[in-house]
Design a protein around this motif. Structure first.
Motif, PDB file in Angstrom:
ATOM      1  N   PRO A   1       1.573   8.396   9.706  1.00 31.38           N
ATOM      2  CA  PRO A   1       2.283   9.270   8.766  1.00 31.38           C
ATOM      3  C   PRO A   1       1.402  10.122   7.812  1.00 31.38           C
ATOM      4  O   PRO A   1       1.748  11.198   7.376  1.00 31.38           O
ATOM      5  CB  PRO A   1       3.085   8.204   7.802  1.00 31.38           C
ATOM      6  N   GLU A   2       0.243   9.720   7.496  1.00 34.18           N
ATOM      7  CA  GLU A   2      -0.707  10.198   6.611  1.00 34.18           C
ATOM      8  C   GLU A   2      -1.008  11.858   7.238  1.00 34.18           C
ATOM      9  O   GLU A   2      -1.392  12.711   6.541  1.00 34.18           O
ATOM     10  CB  GLU A   2      -2.144   9.625   6.413  1.00 34.18           C
TER      11      GLU A   2
ATOM     12  N   ARG B   1       1.797  14.028   6.493  1.00 35.40           N
ATOM     13  CA  ARG B   1       1.916  14.500   5.092  1.00 35.40           C
ATOM     14  C   ARG B   1       0.552  15.450   4.914  1.00 35.40           C
ATOM     15  O   ARG B   1       0.962  16.169   4.114  1.00 35.40           O
ATOM     16  CB  ARG B   1       1.803  13.251   4.358  1.00 35.40           C
TER      17      ARG B   1
ATOM     18  N   LEU C   1       8.917  15.280   0.367  1.00 33.40           N
ATOM     19  CA  LEU C   1       8.195  14.241   0.871  1.00 33.40           C
ATOM     20  C   LEU C   1       8.134  13.062  -0.141  1.00 33.40           C
ATOM     21  O   LEU C   1       8.138  11.954   0.575  1.00 33.40           O
ATOM     22  CB  LEU C   1       6.646  14.653   0.613  1.00 33.40           C
ATOM     23  N   ASN C   2       8.605  13.136  -1.370  1.00 37.36           N
ATOM     24  CA  ASN C   2       8.755  12.033  -2.186  1.00 37.36           C
ATOM     25  C   ASN C   2      10.281  11.301  -2.185  1.00 37.36           C
ATOM     26  O   ASN C   2      10.522  10.275  -2.375  1.00 37.36           O
ATOM     27  CB  ASN C   2       8.831  12.398  -3.642  1.00 37.36           C
ATOM     28  N   ALA C   3      11.141  12.035  -1.107  1.00 30.61           N
ATOM     29  CA  ALA C   3      12.345  11.438  -0.961  1.00 30.61           C
ATOM     30  C   ALA C   3      12.615  10.888   0.434  1.00 30.61           C
ATOM     31  O   ALA C   3      13.427  10.066   0.528  1.00 30.61           O
ATOM     32  CB  ALA C   3      13.465  12.493  -1.401  1.00 30.61           C
ATOM     33  N   VAL C   4      11.741  11.625   1.444  1.00 31.70           N
ATOM     34  CA  VAL C   4      11.990  11.062   2.968  1.00 31.70           C
ATOM     35  C   VAL C   4      10.965   9.641   2.949  1.00 31.70           C
ATOM     36  O   VAL C   4       9.977   9.620   2.526  1.00 31.70           O
ATOM     37  CB  VAL C   4      11.692  12.022   3.775  1.00 31.70           C
ATOM     38  N   GLU C   5      11.836   8.702   3.668  1.00 33.47           N
ATOM     39  CA  GLU C   5      11.176   7.510   3.749  1.00 33.47           C
ATOM     40  C   GLU C   5       9.985   7.341   4.896  1.00 33.47           C
ATOM     41  O   GLU C   5      10.323   8.021   5.900  1.00 33.47           O
ATOM     42  CB  GLU C   5      12.068   6.306   4.216  1.00 33.47           C
ATOM     43  N   VAL C   6       8.987   6.812   4.264  1.00 33.42           N
ATOM     44  CA  VAL C   6       8.115   7.079   5.545  1.00 33.42           C
ATOM     45  C   VAL C   6       7.975   5.753   6.345  1.00 33.42           C
ATOM     46  O   VAL C   6       8.574   4.828   6.066  1.00 33.42           O
ATOM     47  CB  VAL C   6       6.797   6.775   4.827  1.00 33.42           C
ATOM     48  N   PRO C   7       7.809   5.932   7.472  1.00 32.73           N
ATOM     49  CA  PRO C   7       8.386   4.973   8.788  1.00 32.73           C
ATOM     50  C   PRO C   7       7.058   3.801   8.563  1.00 32.73           C
ATOM     51  O   PRO C   7       6.244   4.056   8.132  1.00 32.73           O
ATOM     52  CB  PRO C   7       7.959   5.428  10.185  1.00 32.73           C
TER      53      PRO C   7
ATOM     54  N   ARG D   1       6.971  -3.263   0.927  1.00 32.29           N
ATOM     55  CA  ARG D   1       7.323  -1.943   0.225  1.00 32.29           C
ATOM     56  C   ARG D   1       8.375  -2.240  -0.759  1.00 32.29           C
ATOM     57  O   ARG D   1       8.390  -1.546  -2.005  1.00 32.29           O
ATOM     58  CB  ARG D   1       7.434  -0.834   1.064  1.00 32.29           C
TER      59      ARG D   1
ATOM     60  N   LEU E   1       8.216   3.080  -0.744  1.00 37.42           N
ATOM     61  CA  LEU E   1       8.885   3.163   0.550  1.00 37.42           C
ATOM     62  C   LEU E   1       8.993   4.756   0.928  1.00 37.42           C
ATOM     63  O   LEU E   1       8.947   5.282   2.360  1.00 37.42           O
ATOM     64  CB  LEU E   1      10.618   3.139   0.446  1.00 37.42           C
ATOM     65  N   GLU E   2       8.384   5.655   0.075  1.00 39.69           N
ATOM     66  CA  GLU E   2       8.299   7.062   0.505  1.00 39.69           C
ATOM     67  C   GLU E   2       6.471   7.238   0.494  1.00 39.69           C
ATOM     68  O   GLU E   2       6.292   8.372   0.562  1.00 39.69           O
ATOM     69  CB  GLU E   2       8.824   7.893  -0.662  1.00 39.69           C
ATOM     70  N   GLN E   3       5.815   6.416   0.590  1.00 41.48           N
ATOM     71  CA  GLN E   3       4.485   6.405   0.530  1.00 41.48           C
ATOM     72  C   GLN E   3       3.767   6.151   1.733  1.00 41.48           C
ATOM     73  O   GLN E   3       4.187   4.975   2.194  1.00 41.48           O
ATOM     74  CB  GLN E   3       3.748   5.806  -0.686  1.00 41.48           C
ATOM     75  N   THR E   4       2.945   6.842   2.233  1.00 44.27           N
ATOM     76  CA  THR E   4       2.021   6.143   3.352  1.00 44.27           C
ATOM     77  C   THR E   4       1.108   4.980   3.011  1.00 44.27           C
ATOM     78  O   THR E   4       1.024   4.950   1.837  1.00 44.27           O
ATOM     79  CB  THR E   4       1.124   7.242   3.946  1.00 44.27           C
TER      80      THR E   4
ATOM     81  N   LYS F   1       2.610  -0.201  14.745  1.00 42.30           N
ATOM     82  CA  LYS F   1       3.907   0.727  14.665  1.00 42.30           C
ATOM     83  C   LYS F   1       3.617   2.042  15.407  1.00 42.30           C
ATOM     84  O   LYS F   1       4.410   2.381  16.007  1.00 42.30           O
ATOM     85  CB  LYS F   1       4.221   0.769  13.225  1.00 42.30           C
ATOM     86  N   PHE F   2       2.291   2.506  15.238  1.00 41.15           N
ATOM     87  CA  PHE F   2       2.272   3.868  15.633  1.00 41.15           C
ATOM     88  C   PHE F   2       1.190   4.177  16.593  1.00 41.15           C
ATOM     89  O   PHE F   2       1.096   5.096  17.025  1.00 41.15           O
ATOM     90  CB  PHE F   2       1.672   4.915  14.286  1.00 41.15           C
TER      91      PHE F   2
END
Lengths: 332, 329
Positions: free
Chosen positions: A290-291, A294, A326-332, B235, B247-250, B282-283
């Motif tokens: 995910p990084e 982003r 980006l602050n609202a969408v949940e990171v997998p 998280r 939850l919204e952070q890497t 996961k990835f």
């Protein structure tokens, strides 16, 4: 740790193949002080096969960067200064009558190079812009009856000056969308600028860029970039980000709805995925996390989110909107 | 020859007069009248027209004339119901009609017809005399200059114009005071306070981790699911306990954001290795070894357990102050 063999092999292959990235960065740092962000984005554009639109005031080493990059890759570089009286033939080339041979011969324009710096692209009229953008899209040029394929790798770095908007021809949304990345660059830091002054005023400074990579390496790397593994979770994360620009209310971002006139196109999703893979490649990884998404998201999306008059009136930028998303969408 | 003809004519007229006598007498017994209270009004002023009929009390009735709402230059403002009074051996019927006119001039109220009804049949009619009414405009002295429109006149305040509102207001106030006094003086029943067991976030996190462990997710081969749930539990815990939007952070952003939270920052290395391993699983389709699965779970539990005393301490302090809702630092 046990790895799935394919991924392991791919990871190692990419780790080895991406070694030139460090070499390239090292070589470029000989002449370019700071601007690592811009150089990194140029590399991503180069590896992902996407063009880059650069926005920044004059004197920020845009030309130097792309020129140094082309020297380090041993590629052909040309610079086109866009002006209001520029004609499409000045960019792509034209047919010239040869009196001795009594025939028309093709004279190729400056676009026949690996790296093109289209300086101040918004100063030329629409027909010149579309001639360039068509070449960028098709990667071929037709002069007279003959179609010429452009050199590979082919990267256009177009610049736009955010000030002095008078007498300019703003790129239409459809054409801006053809740039994979729109990078906004700022001034160097105090320390960096001090270094720049010393480097430029030093009479003994003779730093030259040596070719450390061949264009064929870039073409090979491009193929590998597309092989970088992207999990379905990451794909869905990319979709969530792009869809949030179209339907923010679905992501509990109702407040953004009146600020967005149009969201990212499917080309935005493709570009974001490809750029994330290229970013992972530059980090010498064979998979996307995910990084990566982003990190590259702002550069891929900022010119693909249309702002309403309301947003402009409230000084809301596309970067603000993307930050909210980006602050609202949940990171997998 | 002449005499018999005269005698015959006399007999004919006698018989004719004798035959018509009852009708003539009935008409003479009913007296109708129309009378206006004035014969001069100004535009828009009203005139009261009194219609009356007098007749014997029995055997006869009178139908008053039907006056339309507007006739000639007059308009009917209102009409009173028919009133009946007895006066000696005479029955008096009367009706008042209020008229007005907005046309200047001398206008006639025509003779009005009253129908006389006897035994259900109209036997005769009687008419009132016509009336004339002068309708005048306002006299304007053209020799004088125009005057501006008069200002709005303020009507003097009177208590009696508003007494009803005052009465209602005072009544409502008294009722409200009465209710307040009543409910205050009423002995209060101690309402049973439902005791809600508040489970602290770390307890929830530990329960969820235990649940994940007992479900044997990785043993069943669902590695990605195992690490997704494991990191989601952590998280969620960070989000609820430390107000970090985890939850919204890497992974990298999360490691940056825990820096100010000292108690978490002490577990930074453990968290980094856990998140890195989870990202790979996961990835990157990586399959960590069983020891690494167990190790990840152990790291997660240790991180939660490590923060537990500080969280409890903070909760106790919060309960004491009942004020601060700062995240544990």
């Amino acid at each position: 740790m046990e790895n799935t063999s394919d991924i392991r092999q791919l990871n190692e292959k990419i780790h080895q193949a991406s070694a030139f990235v460090d070499l390239l960065n090292l070589e470029l740092s000989k002449v370019i002080v700071g601007q690592r962000y811009m150089v990194e984005r140029l590399l991503i554009g180069l590896l992902a096969g996407g063009h880059v639109l650069l926005e920044g005031v004059p004197g920020l080493a845009k030309t130097l960067s792309i020129k140094s990059l082309s020297s380090a890759i041993n590629a052909k570089f040309s610079r086109i200064q866009f002006t209001p009286d520029l004609l499409p033939a000045d960019v792509v080339g034209t047919m010239i009558y040869n009196q001795q041979k009594n025939e028309f011969v093709v004279r190729r324009g400056p676009i026949f190079a690996n790296f093109i710096l289209a300086d101040e692209i918004n100063r030329a009229p629409a027909k010149v812009q579309s001639a360039l953008l068509e070449a960028m899209q098709e990667r071929q040029i037709t002069i007279g009856d003959t179609t010429f394929k452009l050199d590979d790798p082919f990267l256009v770095l177009a610049t736009q000056n955010p000030i002095e908007q008078e007498g300019t021809y703003m790129l239409p949304e459809a054409q801006v969308d053809r740039f994979m990345l729109k990078v906004t660059i700022g001034y160097p830091t105090k320390e960096e600028e001090l270094h720049i002054i010393r480097q430029n005023l030093n009479p003994q400074a003779t730093a030259t860029i040596n070719p450390v990579v061949q264009p064929s390496d870039i073409i090979t790397a491009r193929k590998l970039v597309r092989e970088v593994y992207m999990d379905e979770k990451i794909e869905r994360y990319i979709l969530d980000i792009v869809f949030a620009t179209r339907n923010p209310e679905d992501y509990k971002l109702q407040k953004l709805k009146p600020l967005i006139s149009y969201g990212g196109s499917p080309r935005a999703s493709i570009s974001l995925a490809l750029a994330a893979k290229a970013y992972a490649f530059t980090k010498r990884r064979g998979y996307v996390i995910p990084e990566d998404v982003r990190s590259i998201c702002f550069d891929v999306m900022r010119h693909r989110v249309g702002l309403t008059y309301e947003a402009e009136a409230e000084n809301v930028t596309s970067e603000n909107i993307l930050s909210e998303i980006l602050n609202a969408v949940e990171v997998p | 020859m002449v005499k018999p003809i005269i005698i015959k004519r006399l007999i004919f007229f006698f018989l004719l007069g004798f035959g018509l006598a009852p009708f003539i007498s009935s008409a003479q017994q009913v007296d109708v009248n129309a009378q206006a209270d004035t014969d001069r009004i100004r535009l828009g002023e009203q005139v009261r027209l009194r219609l009356s009929a007098s007749m014997p009390p029995q055997g006869m009735n009178v139908v008053f004339p039907q006056i339309p709402d507007s006739f000639g230059h007059f308009e009917v403002v209102r009409r009173s119901p028919l009133d009946t009074t007895a006066q000696g051996n005479t029955k008096l019927l009367g009706q008042t009609i209020v008229l007005t006119s907005f046309d200047s001039g001398r206008w006639d109220i025509p003779a009005l017809r009253f129908d006389l009804v006897s035994a259900g049949n109209i036997t005769d009619s009687a008419f009132t005399g016509p009336l004339s009414i002068d309708v005048n405009t306002v006299d304007v002295d053209t020799t004088k200059a125009f005057k501006p429109i008069k200002a709005v006149r303020t009507v003097g305040w009177s208590f009696w114009d508003y007494w009803l509102y005052f009465a209602i207001g005072i009544t409502v106030l008294l009722v409200a005071i009465g209710l307040i006094v009543y409910f205050r003086s009423k002995p209060k029943k101690a309402a049973p306070v439902p005791v809600v067991a508040v489970v602290p976030p770390y307890e929830i996190a530990l329960q969820q981790l235990q649940q994940l462990k007992s479900e044997k997710v990785w043993q069943q081969g669902d590695i990605k699911q195992y690490y997704t749930r494991l990191t989601d539990i952590l998280r969620n815990y960070f989000e609820q306990q430390f107000n970090i939007p985890a939850l919204e952070q890497t992974s990298e952003e999360l490691l940056q954001h825990i820096k100010p939270v000292t108690i978490l920052n002490q577990q930074r290395d453990k968290l980094r290795s856990l998140l890195s391993l989870a990202d790979l699983a996961k990835f990157a389709k990586m399959t960590p070894s069983p020891e690494e699965h167990e190790g990840a779970m152990q790291h997660a539990q240790e991180i939660v357990e490590w923060t537990k005393p500080a969280v409890e301490k903070a909760a106790a302090a919060e309960a004491g102050k009942e004020e601060t809702k700062q995240p544990v630092k």
